[in-house]
Design a protein around this motif. Structure first.
Motif, short mmCIF file in Angstrom:
data_model
loop_
_atom_site.label_atom_id
_atom_site.label_comp_id
_atom_site.label_asym_id
_atom_site.label_seq_id
_atom_site.Cartn_x
_atom_site.Cartn_y
_atom_site.Cartn_z
N LEU A 1 101.65 97.81 -43.57
CA LEU A 1 100.97 96.90 -42.66
C LEU A 1 99.56 97.38 -42.32
N ASN A 2 99.33 98.68 -42.46
CA ASN A 2 98.02 99.23 -42.16
C ASN A 2 97.00 98.88 -43.24
N LEU B 1 99.18 92.33 -49.89
CA LEU B 1 100.20 91.71 -49.05
C LEU B 1 99.97 90.20 -49.02
N ASN C 1 97.63 96.45 -45.60
CA ASN C 1 97.90 95.09 -46.10
C ASN C 1 98.20 95.09 -47.60
N GLN C 2 99.04 96.05 -47.97
CA GLN C 2 99.45 96.18 -49.36
C GLN C 2 100.96 96.25 -49.47
N CYS C 3 101.44 96.00 -50.68
CA CYS C 3 102.88 96.03 -50.94
C CYS C 3 103.14 96.90 -52.17
N THR D 1 100.35 86.43 -47.62
CA THR D 1 100.60 85.71 -46.37
C THR D 1 100.91 84.27 -46.71
#
Length: 230
Positions: A25-26, A75, A28-30, A77
């Motif tokens: 979440l820091n 990430l 914004n990656q997966c 959305t």
């Protein structure tokens, strides 16, 4: 302990059929990992098709290691189309997603005789039956072989080397749940996800999968019968 909790709160872990996703979440990656001791075929399929066909509206690959079976992706959305109310915009997003898939067909389509296609499918299905796990005993496997033999004997009546069928690279799991749409941000922005089952198939496979909602097995036989009658 507080530091550990603070660190853990930065990550979300999501399990899938073949992969595990760790969301940072820091950043914004997966991070996508192939599950331990799982067949990596599906993971590699997803990686290769997105690398080769960069015009596809699918999750971008930031970094990957094919030997260790992991990728890093932005990430996403948005919400899957099957979780959204139908509107003119969602309908347009679906049409745009279809158009994106059609571009894939145009670049990969090929012709094969219907007879050869039916024969190849028969071999594939028989291999799949033979490789079923120990939950299925030999009697059950023989029954499945008998059913497949009957189906293919019927199909072979209509197959011919002079009749051709179009094949192309297909998504393999094309349904509303795999089209992510972020209606709050850019208009009509979407991503097609879950390319694990991509493969060369009949060019109409994805469309039929979508029309029949084949991702849901409940009442699927009823929907198939209805589609045939229509």
């Amino acid at each position: 302990m507080k530091k550990l909790i603070a660190i853990l709160l930065l990550f979300v872990f999501l399990g899938g059929n073949n992969t595990i996703k760790i969301i940072n979440l820091n950043l914004n990656q997966c991070i996508v990992l192939n599950k331990y001791q799982f067949d990596s075929t599906f993971f590699i399929n997803s990686l290769n098709v997105r690398k080769e066909f960069n015009f596809l509206n699918c999750p971008r690959i930031i970094e990957y290691n094919i030997s260790q079976n992991w990728t890093i992706e932005p990430l996403l959305t948005g919400i899957p189309l099957d979780r959204q109310r139908k509107t003119d915009k969602t309908n347009q997003v679906l049409e745009n997603a279809k158009s994106n898939i059609f571009e894939l067909y145009k670049k990969t389509k090929t012709n094969i005789s219907l007879e050869s296609y039916v024969d190849s499918k028969m071999i594939e299905i028989k291999k799949e039956i033979d490789s079923l796990n120990s939950f299925y005993n030999n009697v059950q496997k023989e029954k499945l072989h008998s059913i497949s033999d009957y189906i293919f004997s019927r199909l072979q009546r209509y197959s011919s080397r002079r009749t051709f069928i179009q094949l192309a690279m297909t998504h393999g799991d094309f349904h509303l749940g795999n089209i992510i749409y972020d209606y709050k941000n850019l208009p009509l922005e979407f991503k097609i996800i879950d390319w694990e089952y991509s493969d060369i198939r009949c060019i109409w496979y994805d469309n039929l999968f979508l029309e029949l909602n084949s991702s849901s097995t409940k009442n699927l036989s009823f929907r198939i019968k209805k589609w045939i009658k229509e």
